[in-house]
Design a protein around this motif. Sequence first.
Motif, PDB file in Angstrom:
ATOM      1  N   ARG A 126     -44.069 -15.031 -68.258  1.00  0.00           N
ATOM      2  CA  ARG A 126     -43.499 -15.322 -67.350  1.00  0.00           C
ATOM      3  C   ARG A 126     -42.279 -15.887 -67.971  1.00  0.00           C
ATOM      4  O   ARG A 126     -40.736 -16.054 -67.783  1.00  0.00           O
ATOM      5  CB  ARG A 126     -43.418 -16.037 -65.460  1.00  0.00           C
ATOM      6  CG  ARG A 126     -43.067 -15.298 -64.361  1.00  0.00           C
ATOM      7  CD  ARG A 126     -43.224 -15.890 -63.514  1.00  0.00           C
ATOM      8  NE  ARG A 126     -44.519 -14.623 -62.769  1.00  0.00           N
ATOM      9  CZ  ARG A 126     -43.905 -13.964 -62.087  1.00  0.00           C
ATOM     10  NH1 ARG A 126     -43.281 -13.989 -61.263  1.00  0.00           N
ATOM     11  NH2 ARG A 126     -44.921 -12.872 -61.407  1.00  0.00           N
ATOM     12  N   THR A 127     -42.230 -17.145 -68.612  1.00  0.00           N
ATOM     13  CA  THR A 127     -41.266 -18.379 -68.618  1.00  0.00           C
ATOM     14  C   THR A 127     -41.522 -18.786 -70.703  1.00  0.00           C
ATOM     15  O   THR A 127     -42.443 -19.270 -70.818  1.00  0.00           O
ATOM     16  CB  THR A 127     -41.853 -19.836 -68.181  1.00  0.00           C
ATOM     17  OG1 THR A 127     -42.057 -19.587 -66.456  1.00  0.00           O
ATOM     18  CG2 THR A 127     -40.461 -20.442 -68.664  1.00  0.00           C
ATOM     19  N   TYR A 173     -47.924 -19.791 -62.095  1.00  0.00           N
ATOM     20  CA  TYR A 173     -46.834 -19.084 -62.432  1.00  0.00           C
ATOM     21  C   TYR A 173     -46.329 -20.733 -63.259  1.00  0.00           C
ATOM     22  O   TYR A 173     -45.826 -20.328 -64.350  1.00  0.00           O
ATOM     23  CB  TYR A 173     -46.292 -18.571 -62.406  1.00  0.00           C
ATOM     24  CG  TYR A 173     -46.360 -17.721 -61.288  1.00  0.00           C
ATOM     25  CD1 TYR A 173     -47.186 -16.061 -61.935  1.00  0.00           C
ATOM     26  CD2 TYR A 173     -46.623 -17.201 -59.892  1.00  0.00           C
ATOM     27  CE1 TYR A 173     -47.266 -15.659 -61.693  1.00  0.00           C
ATOM     28  CE2 TYR A 173     -46.672 -16.544 -59.405  1.00  0.00           C
ATOM     29  CZ  TYR A 173     -47.384 -15.244 -60.173  1.00  0.00           C
ATOM     30  OH  TYR A 173     -48.211 -14.560 -59.684  1.00  0.00           O
ATOM     31  N   LYS A 174     -46.977 -21.470 -62.622  1.00  0.00           N
ATOM     32  CA  LYS A 174     -46.287 -22.916 -62.973  1.00  0.00           C
ATOM     33  C   LYS A 174     -47.197 -23.847 -64.289  1.00  0.00           C
ATOM     34  O   LYS A 174     -47.203 -25.250 -64.315  1.00  0.00           O
ATOM     35  CB  LYS A 174     -45.957 -23.981 -62.623  1.00  0.00           C
ATOM     36  CG  LYS A 174     -44.336 -23.222 -61.526  1.00  0.00           C
ATOM     37  CD  LYS A 174     -43.293 -23.292 -62.586  1.00  0.00           C
ATOM     38  CE  LYS A 174     -42.308 -22.660 -61.812  1.00  0.00           C
ATOM     39  NZ  LYS A 174     -41.113 -22.114 -62.727  1.00  0.00           N
ATOM     40  N   ILE A 217     -45.379 -25.477 -69.684  1.00  0.00           N
ATOM     41  CA  ILE A 217     -44.658 -26.031 -68.129  1.00  0.00           C
ATOM     42  C   ILE A 217     -45.238 -27.770 -68.383  1.00  0.00           C
ATOM     43  O   ILE A 217     -43.618 -28.360 -68.349  1.00  0.00           O
ATOM     44  CB  ILE A 217     -45.246 -25.957 -66.999  1.00  0.00           C
ATOM     45  CG1 ILE A 217     -45.339 -24.410 -67.350  1.00  0.00           C
ATOM     46  CG2 ILE A 217     -44.386 -26.284 -65.949  1.00  0.00           C
ATOM     47  CD1 ILE A 217     -43.781 -23.744 -67.254  1.00  0.00           C
ATOM     48  N   LYS A 236     -42.718 -28.736 -71.389  1.00  0.00           N
ATOM     49  CA  LYS A 236     -41.716 -29.150 -71.340  1.00  0.00           C
ATOM     50  C   LYS A 236     -40.892 -30.096 -70.211  1.00  0.00           C
ATOM     51  O   LYS A 236     -40.038 -30.738 -70.497  1.00  0.00           O
ATOM     52  CB  LYS A 236     -41.207 -27.648 -70.304  1.00  0.00           C
ATOM     53  CG  LYS A 236     -39.520 -27.180 -70.220  1.00  0.00           C
ATOM     54  CD  LYS A 236     -39.396 -25.929 -71.126  1.00  0.00           C
ATOM     55  CE  LYS A 236     -38.051 -25.919 -71.386  1.00  0.00           C
ATOM     56  NZ  LYS A 236     -37.413 -25.057 -72.698  1.00  0.00           N
TER      57      LYS A 236
END
Lengths: 218, 555
Positions: B209-210, B247-248, B253, B256
Amino acid sequence: MSNLIKGNAIATDEWTIVQLPAAKEEVRKQAGKVVLFKLTGEDLPTSEQVAITVVPASGKILVPLAVWLARKAEFTDRLNQGKIGIWLATHEPLELLATTDLNLFPVIAVYVERFPDGRIFSLGNLLRTRYGYKNELRAFGDVLRDQLFFLKRSGFDSYLIRADRSAEDALAGLRDFSEPYQGAVDNTQPVWRRYSRQAAHPQPKKVAPSHATAGDLD
Amino acid sequence: MYIYDDIDQRLVDERVAQYRDQTRRFLAGELSDDEFRPLRLQNGLYIQRHAPMLRIAVPYGMLSSRQLRKLGDIAKRYDRGYGHFSTRQNLQLNWPKLEDTPDILAELATVEMHAIQTSGNCIRNITTDQFAGVAPDEVVDPRAMAEILRQWSTFHPEFALLPRKFKIAVSGTKQDRAVVQMHDIGMEFYLDAHNKLAIKVWVGGGLGRTPILGSVIREHLEWQHALTYCEAIIRTYNLYGRRDNAYKARIKILVKALGIEEFKKQVEAEWAHLKDGPNTITEAELSRVAKHFEPMPYETLPAHDSSFDSAIASNPAFAAWVKRCVHPHKTSGYRAVTLSLKKHGQAPGDATSEQMHTVADLADEYSFGELRVSHEQNLILADVKLSELFALWEKARTKGLATPNIGLLTDIICCPGGDFCSLANAKSIPIATAIQAQFDNLDYLHDIGDIEINISGCMNACGHHHIGHIGILGVDKDSAEFYQVSIGGKQGNDASIGSVIGPSFAAEEMPGVIQKLIDVYIKERTPEEHFIDTVRRIGLAPFKAHVYEKESANV
């Protein structure tokens, strides 16, 4: 029957777990812990929760880490009698224990709310290897048979199996594998330091086992 | 390749017994769905749209002919006679029965195979370059370290239940072919100024997703510390990675959120305690494992072969195949060969049981009985004599394994998509086959030249669409299947993530959209310029303008 496994056998549980009362409202953000909140989305107990936690007057008890930290003076005598242990949840930072002599506690327990929360393994490892804790290290909460092997390898030696499951059945989980590859807490030596494994000879030869190995691999 | 000793064998045998009992308890109602899920996932078993899907580990893509025959037999006996090679160099069976999976694993164990940690929130299959050990630009053969990492990560007790999946890739070449920058940890092996084996370590890359390319966390790590350094990284992630939102939850993540400098500081502080500990790799262990990856007993051969040269000159079909499917080799007189699993009209990466047997036979006859799976979902015979290429080609061709399209537009990288996968938003295989049909002219394909198209049926990005020169992502738009197109993605040392060109398209529009993108490229390209170079030079705008031209005119 007791649902506690100590070492490799079912044992009587002498310890009472002191529960925190439910949190009432938003937790204040403690300075320096902002990153932790942001990343895990989990809160530490509030000072109010800590203050109103009811502690039984006698018997062997496991008190929440936050309660012990805030109210240690209350427990001095009982600690000296070997009747105080502590428990912490998987999101609580071990740094809070940096100045404590952990071996004063006969038991430290880690609470895992949901079994897929693998932080418990790192916590066990750090308590043993970084914090030098030598006494009973217990897992409780959503503790199930299929995680026992990993818990054992991460330094745990007692497991309070979830109440609706059989501890007798769970014992088998401690023996899932006989020769793990990597060094961990229960056996610090990786397989290549335990055996002379030779590419040309498929039969590995055992090298003199270190003390950590003895008895732990069956 | 690596051969098991008793210790390795006992471990996989015990795994079969453990999993058999877990499955029994699940079927007997002693384990809930939620309790069984992580257990079966860590054995590669998904519950899918039609049936369970079983993902079998092919460690760093290496297979023996014996193993491939067994896979073919398993696909025939327990499935529908075919399997799907995935972008993680593994093999997936789409139709096994849950009740059969313990028996399948038991069969796999007889040929030193398993499905350990092919899914779930743990350290997954270690991947590497499909030309490891034979590539002329290779500095270090990374397979011994990949095997050491495989063993270390297998049932690593501390990292058995991470916040999310964790992928490690290793590479030892000048031109990266293992996409190390899109992995949770990427390790690039090289020889340092003192001619010592060292590692450049990347962290926090990933698609999904990222999509983020990894950051360098360490320029220079001595090889002995590979495991302890990984432990420091993964422990930091295990303790502080998010667990509240799947999702995270990837390490990217966390990296980041903290910034690479702060993350590195925490990792290095952790590593200070682990460095030189028992999991430090010894010379003896590296050399024991490396013995399994020694060069094949090559013959001394001249660099040229006259029968090969004359076959090229007289047979254009053979010449076309050599141009696309034959790759240089370290050793004089040898070549590596890609057997295409991208025959037009067939699901990319799929192989039938019969094809698996054929490839196993070809490996025995021409390539020392070994083969590899590439992350582009093809099979590779790494050590073929130049003089035997023609004979190999003739045999491969009769089994549909010699489509001369490697690196061309129809060599599409594609996940199983909505036909099979319950996560998918949209089908991906029919898009691939429709594009293959649109471009079913070999001369035209060769004229278009090197290009990579990647298709994923959802943002989990199993088809690696972010790094496709053209990336196609299945999206759900008001419960209909639509496709979002990006261009400018690339794998390799100069990896990049593609940019979306605009609103998504219906399935039937897709071949036309690809055609328009190609038309712009053909018009704008300079001689010798590949599609990706043109995109990088002229930018998105001309492509976008042409693809959406008609719609704009209507406004």
